[in-house]
Design a protein around this motif. Structure first.
Motif, PDB file in Angstrom:
ATOM      1  N   PRO A 162       0.826  -1.212   0.000  1.00 45.36           N
ATOM      2  CA  PRO A 162       0.000   0.000   0.000  1.00 45.36           C
ATOM      3  C   PRO A 162       0.859   1.260   0.000  1.00 45.36           C
ATOM      4  O   PRO A 162       1.932   1.295   0.608  1.00 45.36           O
ATOM      5  CB  PRO A 162      -0.804  -0.129   1.297  1.00 45.36           C
ATOM      6  CG  PRO A 162       0.010  -1.022   2.173  1.00 45.36           C
ATOM      7  CD  PRO A 162       0.713  -1.970   1.257  1.00 45.36           C
ATOM      8  N   TRP A 163       0.375   2.288  -0.702  1.00 47.06           N
ATOM      9  CA  TRP A 163       1.111   3.553  -0.753  1.00 47.06           C
ATOM     10  C   TRP A 163       0.303   4.686  -0.120  1.00 47.06           C
ATOM     11  O   TRP A 163       0.595   5.118   0.983  1.00 47.06           O
ATOM     12  CB  TRP A 163       1.475   3.865  -2.207  1.00 47.06           C
ATOM     13  CG  TRP A 163       2.153   5.193  -2.395  1.00 47.06           C
ATOM     14  CD1 TRP A 163       2.826   5.924  -1.455  1.00 47.06           C
ATOM     15  CD2 TRP A 163       2.218   5.949  -3.613  1.00 47.06           C
ATOM     16  NE1 TRP A 163       3.311   7.081  -2.005  1.00 47.06           N
ATOM     17  CE2 TRP A 163       2.956   7.129  -3.319  1.00 47.06           C
ATOM     18  CE3 TRP A 163       1.742   5.743  -4.899  1.00 47.06           C
ATOM     19  CZ2 TRP A 163       3.210   8.099  -4.293  1.00 47.06           C
ATOM     20  CZ3 TRP A 163       1.999   6.698  -5.865  1.00 47.06           C
ATOM     21  CH2 TRP A 163       2.724   7.863  -5.561  1.00 47.06           C
ATOM     22  N   ILE A 164      -0.751   5.147  -0.798  1.00 49.91           N
ATOM     23  CA  ILE A 164      -1.485   6.309  -0.298  1.00 49.91           C
ATOM     24  C   ILE A 164      -2.963   6.182  -0.656  1.00 49.91           C
ATOM     25  O   ILE A 164      -3.310   5.668  -1.729  1.00 49.91           O
ATOM     26  CB  ILE A 164      -0.895   7.619  -0.891  1.00 49.91           C
ATOM     27  CG1 ILE A 164      -1.559   8.835  -0.273  1.00 49.91           C
ATOM     28  CG2 ILE A 164      -0.996   7.638  -2.409  1.00 49.91           C
ATOM     29  CD1 ILE A 164      -0.896  10.140  -0.657  1.00 49.91           C
ATOM     30  N   PRO A 165      -3.863   6.634   0.221  1.00 45.10           N
ATOM     31  CA  PRO A 165      -5.292   6.591  -0.109  1.00 45.10           C
ATOM     32  C   PRO A 165      -5.632   7.518  -1.286  1.00 45.10           C
ATOM     33  O   PRO A 165      -4.999   8.554  -1.492  1.00 45.10           O
ATOM     34  CB  PRO A 165      -5.970   7.068   1.180  1.00 45.10           C
ATOM     35  CG  PRO A 165      -4.963   6.844   2.251  1.00 45.10           C
ATOM     36  CD  PRO A 165      -3.626   7.059   1.608  1.00 45.10           C
TER      37      PRO A 165
ATOM     38  N   CYS B 288       8.735   8.131  -2.915  1.00 45.75           N
ATOM     39  CA  CYS B 288       7.271   8.158  -2.973  1.00 45.75           C
ATOM     40  C   CYS B 288       6.659   8.189  -1.578  1.00 45.75           C
ATOM     41  O   CYS B 288       5.702   8.926  -1.316  1.00 45.75           O
ATOM     42  CB  CYS B 288       6.753   6.945  -3.742  1.00 45.75           C
ATOM     43  SG  CYS B 288       7.165   6.924  -5.496  1.00 45.75           S
ATOM     44  N   ARG B 289       7.214   7.395  -0.686  1.00 53.04           N
ATOM     45  CA  ARG B 289       6.690   7.367   0.689  1.00 53.04           C
ATOM     46  C   ARG B 289       6.988   8.678   1.414  1.00 53.04           C
ATOM     47  O   ARG B 289       6.174   9.160   2.207  1.00 53.04           O
ATOM     48  CB  ARG B 289       7.282   6.184   1.447  1.00 53.04           C
ATOM     49  CG  ARG B 289       6.818   4.810   0.930  1.00 53.04           C
ATOM     50  CD  ARG B 289       6.961   3.764   1.996  1.00 53.04           C
ATOM     51  NE  ARG B 289       6.588   2.431   1.544  1.00 53.04           N
ATOM     52  CZ  ARG B 289       5.337   2.002   1.411  1.00 53.04           C
ATOM     53  NH1 ARG B 289       4.326   2.813   1.671  1.00 53.04           N
ATOM     54  NH2 ARG B 289       5.099   0.757   1.004  1.00 53.04           N
TER      55      ARG B 289
ATOM     56  N   GLY C 133       2.251  11.888   5.930  1.00 50.77           N
ATOM     57  CA  GLY C 133       1.372  12.856   6.575  1.00 50.77           C
ATOM     58  C   GLY C 133       0.250  13.362   5.690  1.00 50.77           C
ATOM     59  O   GLY C 133      -0.550  14.201   6.112  1.00 50.77           O
ATOM     60  N   VAL C 134       0.173  12.875   4.458  1.00 46.78           N
ATOM     61  CA  VAL C 134      -0.863  13.294   3.523  1.00 46.78           C
ATOM     62  C   VAL C 134      -2.032  12.326   3.600  1.00 46.78           C
ATOM     63  O   VAL C 134      -1.844  11.116   3.589  1.00 46.78           O
ATOM     64  CB  VAL C 134      -0.295  13.345   2.083  1.00 46.78           C
ATOM     65  CG1 VAL C 134      -1.399  13.617   1.077  1.00 46.78           C
ATOM     66  CG2 VAL C 134       0.783  14.412   1.979  1.00 46.78           C
TER      67      VAL C 134
ATOM     68  N   VAL D 294       2.314  17.452  -2.440  1.00 52.42           N
ATOM     69  CA  VAL D 294       3.021  18.616  -2.980  1.00 52.42           C
ATOM     70  C   VAL D 294       4.508  18.295  -2.953  1.00 52.42           C
ATOM     71  O   VAL D 294       5.013  17.707  -2.003  1.00 52.42           O
ATOM     72  CB  VAL D 294       2.741  19.880  -2.138  1.00 52.42           C
ATOM     73  CG1 VAL D 294       3.532  21.067  -2.683  1.00 52.42           C
ATOM     74  CG2 VAL D 294       1.256  20.199  -2.131  1.00 52.42           C
ATOM     75  N   LEU D 295       5.219  18.678  -4.026  1.00 60.25           N
ATOM     76  CA  LEU D 295       6.670  18.478  -4.083  1.00 60.25           C
ATOM     77  C   LEU D 295       7.379  19.803  -4.293  1.00 60.25           C
ATOM     78  O   LEU D 295       6.841  20.692  -4.951  1.00 60.25           O
ATOM     79  CB  LEU D 295       7.045  17.552  -5.248  1.00 60.25           C
ATOM     80  CG  LEU D 295       7.053  16.056  -5.006  1.00 60.25           C
ATOM     81  CD1 LEU D 295       7.491  15.346  -6.262  1.00 60.25           C
ATOM     82  CD2 LEU D 295       8.004  15.716  -3.876  1.00 60.25           C
ATOM     83  N   PRO D 296       8.611  19.959  -3.761  1.00 60.19           N
ATOM     84  CA  PRO D 296       9.381  21.152  -4.087  1.00 60.19           C
ATOM     85  C   PRO D 296       9.903  21.078  -5.512  1.00 60.19           C
ATOM     86  O   PRO D 296      10.357  20.037  -5.969  1.00 60.19           O
ATOM     87  CB  PRO D 296      10.542  21.097  -3.074  1.00 60.19           C
ATOM     88  CG  PRO D 296      10.686  19.650  -2.752  1.00 60.19           C
ATOM     89  CD  PRO D 296       9.299  19.081  -2.828  1.00 60.19           C
TER      90      PRO D 296
END
Length: 315
Positions: free
Chosen positions: A159-162, A289-290, A295-296, A303-305
């Motif tokens: 699993p990665w992100i919802p 990726c993690r 925290g998202v 969001v990425l810089p």
């Protein structure tokens, strides 16, 4: 040993290309040298590694077992060579991403990864979930990023992100004027949907399973942007990831429909072959990726810089 790394390299190339001539081209070898290396490998062990169908070569049961082990050995040999030559950087990386992830997340993730690892060569393919799963299963890519869930005996799913799908319409659509939309309203409306085999369609079909046979599906499309344009033009309502709709919702060109009780939650996953060696590049990419999703709560919040240090939103 009775085999060489070059012979294994030829075997892997022929297995992937299903052709000696295409394997020779991929390896920058002559066709005769490629054919000889494969023939010598088979002769040394008195076995056949491929079933021949004209010019097409197909893996047999033995070679299907051998292929992931040969790829793992070659990957490890590559790391040993890098250490011996003093090259401790990240090696080449091949990534497969399903369409929503590929179009709205993976490109920027790969860009950030390459900024962190200058000189790394990355190859990325973007297809629907079923195709990415098949590529990982056939050892054609190192890691897959997919939507939804599935079971495969040779693959590991992490699993990665919802993520969340959302039903949406053009602002002028009659359903857009309602505070809440009922299941009867959805059944009566024409739909523009993703194609079968996509993770998005899998999630939608499961959520609507009790009324699926009654839905008026007018159009099925492979690309989310095409679905958005079709819905904007008033052809029907749609259901895709909130990630793909973030900018359209901000502009007001499309609006979400509130459907109480309709569960459209899902997960984005990493998918890897259980027998494939995880290179430093694979581990570093998954770690990135993690890190960006830590925290998202949901995929559309990532969001990425950018190169200038300022936040880059994915949409």
């Amino acid at each position: 040993m009775r085999y060489t790394l070059r012979q294994l390299e030829v075997f892997v190339a022929v297995a992937r290309q299903e052709s000696v001539s295409r394997a020779a081209e991929a390896l920058s070898m002559s066709q005769s040298a490629t054919s000889t290396a494969l023939a010598e490998l088979e002769k040394q062990f008195d076995t056949r590694l491929f079933d021949r169908y004209g010019k097409r070569l197909q893996l047999n049961e033995l070679s299907r077992q051998l292929l992931p082990r040969a790829i793992e050995l070659l990957d490890r040999a590559g790391q040993i060579e890098s250490l011996l030559t003093g090259d401790t950087g990240i090696g080449p990386l091949s990534i497969g991403a399903s369409l929503t992830i590929g179009n709205y997340l993976a490109t920027l993730l790969v860009g950030d990864f390459m900024r962190q690892h200058p000189g790394c060569r990355v190859q990325m393919s973007v297809h629907n979930t079923a195709t990415i799963v098949r590529q990982v299963a056939h050892l054609e890519v190192d890691v897959g990023l997919i939507e939804g869930d599935f079971q495969h005996p040779d693959l590991e799913v992490l699993p990665w992100i919802p993520d969340e799908l959302v039903v949406f319409a053009a602002p002028g659509h009659p359903l857009a004027k309602l505070d809440s939309v009922s299941m009867d309203d959805l059944v009566a409306a024409p739909w523009i949907l993703r194609e079968a085999g996509s993770g998005t369609r899998q999630t939608f079909d499961y959520a609507m399973r009790h009324v699926a046979s009654n839905l008026d599906i007018r159009l099925e499309l492979e690309h989310t942007e095409a679905i958005k344009r079709a819905v904007e033009s008033g052809l029907g309502i749609g259901c895709i990831s909130r990630l793909a709709l973030k900018e359209a919702f901000r502009r007001g060109s499309l609006v979400p429909l509130n459907v109480p009780g309709l569960d459209l939650q899902r997960m984005f996953h990493f998918v890897l072959h259980k027998q494939k060696f995880r290179t430093a590049g694979v581990e570093a990419f998954i770690a990135l990726c993690r890190a960006v999703s830590q925290g998202v709560r949901r995929s559309d919040e990532i969001v990425l810089p950018g190169p200038d240090g300022q936040p880059v939103h994915y949409l």
